[in-house]
Design a protein around this motif. Structure first.
Motif, PDB file in Angstrom:
ATOM      1  N   GLU A   1       0.824  -1.209   0.000  1.00 32.02           N
ATOM      2  CA  GLU A   1       0.000   0.000   0.000  1.00 32.02           C
ATOM      3  C   GLU A   1       0.860   1.262   0.000  1.00 32.02           C
ATOM      4  O   GLU A   1       0.528   2.247  -0.649  1.00 32.02           O
ATOM      5  CB  GLU A   1      -0.958  -0.009   1.198  1.00 32.02           C
ATOM      6  CG  GLU A   1      -2.012  -1.106   1.132  1.00 32.02           C
ATOM      7  CD  GLU A   1      -2.858  -1.039  -0.133  1.00 32.02           C
ATOM      8  OE1 GLU A   1      -3.192   0.074  -0.589  1.00 32.02           O
ATOM      9  OE2 GLU A   1      -3.180  -2.117  -0.676  1.00 32.02           O
ATOM     10  N   HIS A   2       1.965   1.237   0.762  1.00 34.01           N
ATOM     11  CA  HIS A   2       2.870   2.383   0.730  1.00 34.01           C
ATOM     12  C   HIS A   2       3.434   2.586  -0.664  1.00 34.01           C
ATOM     13  O   HIS A   2       3.512   3.715  -1.172  1.00 34.01           O
ATOM     14  CB  HIS A   2       4.017   2.180   1.724  1.00 34.01           C
ATOM     15  CG  HIS A   2       3.634   2.384   3.149  1.00 34.01           C
ATOM     16  ND1 HIS A   2       4.521   2.200   4.185  1.00 34.01           N
ATOM     17  CD2 HIS A   2       2.462   2.758   3.723  1.00 34.01           C
ATOM     18  CE1 HIS A   2       3.915   2.447   5.339  1.00 34.01           C
ATOM     19  NE2 HIS A   2       2.665   2.783   5.081  1.00 34.01           N
TER      20      HIS A   2
ATOM     21  N   ASN B   1       0.817   4.057  -2.922  1.00 31.58           N
ATOM     22  CA  ASN B   1       0.592   5.466  -2.593  1.00 31.58           C
ATOM     23  C   ASN B   1       1.684   6.341  -3.198  1.00 31.58           C
ATOM     24  O   ASN B   1       1.406   7.361  -3.830  1.00 31.58           O
ATOM     25  CB  ASN B   1       0.553   5.645  -1.074  1.00 31.58           C
ATOM     26  CG  ASN B   1       0.398   7.094  -0.657  1.00 31.58           C
ATOM     27  OD1 ASN B   1      -0.321   7.859  -1.295  1.00 31.58           O
ATOM     28  ND2 ASN B   1       1.067   7.483   0.412  1.00 31.58           N
TER      29      ASN B   1
ATOM     30  N   GLY C   1       1.246   6.460  -7.051  1.00 37.68           N
ATOM     31  CA  GLY C   1       0.167   7.326  -7.517  1.00 37.68           C
ATOM     32  C   GLY C   1       0.517   8.797  -7.414  1.00 37.68           C
ATOM     33  O   GLY C   1       0.281   9.577  -8.353  1.00 37.68           O
ATOM     34  N   GLU C   2       1.100   9.192  -6.284  1.00 36.00           N
ATOM     35  CA  GLU C   2       1.491  10.587  -6.103  1.00 36.00           C
ATOM     36  C   GLU C   2       2.646  10.972  -7.025  1.00 36.00           C
ATOM     37  O   GLU C   2       2.727  12.112  -7.493  1.00 36.00           O
ATOM     38  CB  GLU C   2       1.882  10.830  -4.638  1.00 36.00           C
ATOM     39  CG  GLU C   2       0.745  10.675  -3.647  1.00 36.00           C
ATOM     40  CD  GLU C   2      -0.314  11.750  -3.797  1.00 36.00           C
ATOM     41  OE1 GLU C   2       0.006  12.855  -4.288  1.00 36.00           O
ATOM     42  OE2 GLU C   2      -1.476  11.490  -3.432  1.00 36.00           O
TER      43      GLU C   2
END
Length: 312
Positions: free
Chosen positions: A97-98, A101, A104-105
């Motif tokens: 998940e990290h 994240n 995506g950013e």
């Protein structure tokens, strides 16, 4: 439909001959990003001729940085580069998940592709490695380059796993830093006829062999300090002039030995940052647990770097 090797739709032929510098992250003595130094180093690398930057990789101390700082750095580098260079962002983490994240950013900030290494805590079977990368790729909204670096992850991505997962529409290449010339050459030949998968050599001492076997480019940490030397290596190697390529390879080997010889990977990163301090590009500050080099170590590097014309 062909794969998208970068967000800007570079072809493999267009990526051939690229020196992608693994960006060294400047910090203040308080452990914050040194924003003026970041901008200064970005401009130094691009003006020196290197075609790309890999932010938040091993050289950039990504494993010691909180996620928020990594994203701050990606945005800062992207804003400074302003499309003048290819931009890759590392998304390595022990948490899927990290990684997603950060990916995506990073894409939102304007990077061309993201780069993911194996998580480094649990020992993984080949089946686990395959599942991990496919899970990442399934949920990304842009191209993913794999990153093989057993020096830090303590595990190597098998070539048969690479071959299978390379069929995924968002898995588009690899940076392989394993210091094994035979593996590098085999890897390059595996993908020599593929237009949808790029190979970047991350083990600088075997770059000449990798490029001659079909690698598209390489990832030289020394490009932070001496980008013109780093660019000359790839230019000479892709030109086909064997003698000039060998001479350029020897020159960057000599440069790298100044900060790598007799040191572990962690110590060599600190020494490279000390060399950047000598060049007036950033301070020697490292994030814990890594330790900065001493004054004595810095002074030992001064004469050879001066002799090479890297510092005044």
């Amino acid at each position: 439909m062909s794969k998208q090797l970068t967000i800007r739709n570079h072809t493999r032929a267009q990526l051939r001959g690229s020196a992608i510098v693994p960006f060294m992250t400047p910090f203040t003595k308080d452990g914050l990003l040194d924003e003026p130094a970041v901008a200064r180093l970005v401009d130094h690398i691009i003006s020196g001729g290197c075609q790309g930057l890999l932010v938040c990789g091993t050289t950039g101390e990504f494993a010691s940085m909180p996620v928020a700082m990594r994203l701050q750095l990606v945005r800062l580098v992207a804003g400074t580069a302003r499309g003048r260079a290819l931009l890759f962002a590392g998304i390595g983490d022990t948490s899927v998940e990290h990684s997603l994240n950060v990916a995506g950013e990073s894409f939102a900030a304007g990077v061309d592709a993201v780069v993911g290494n194996l998580p480094s805590y649990y020992p993984l079977t080949p089946a686990m490695m395959e599942q991990y990368f496919l899970t990442l790729a399934d949920r990304l909204n842009g191209p993913l380059y794999l990153y093989n670096i057993p020096q830090t992850t303590r595990q190597s991505i098998p070539l048969d796993v690479l071959e299978r997962i390379s069929a995924h529409p968002r898995i588009v290449g690899i940076k392989d830093s394993e210091p094994d010339a035979e593996r590098q050459e085999t890897l390059c030949r595996m993908f020599a006829s593929r237009e949808d998968f790029c190979v970047f050599c991350g083990s600088v001492p075997v770059t000449s062999k990798a490029i001659r076997a079909g690698a598209d480019g390489y990832v030289p940490s020394g490009g932070n300090l001496a980008p013109r030397i780093a660019r000359d290596v790839i230019d000479q190697l892709v030109s086909g002039d064997t003698a000039a390529g060998d001479a350029a390879q020897q020159r960057i080997n000599t440069l790298n030995a100044v900060y790598q010889k007799g040191r572990t990977i962690s110590q060599s990163l600190a020494a490279l940052k000390g060399a950047l301090e000598l060049a007036g590009l950033c301070s020697r500050t490292m994030l814990s647990p890594l330790l900065a080099v001493t004054d004595e170590e810095i002074e030992q590097m001064r004469p050879p770097l001066r002799e090479m014309g890297v510092i005044p």
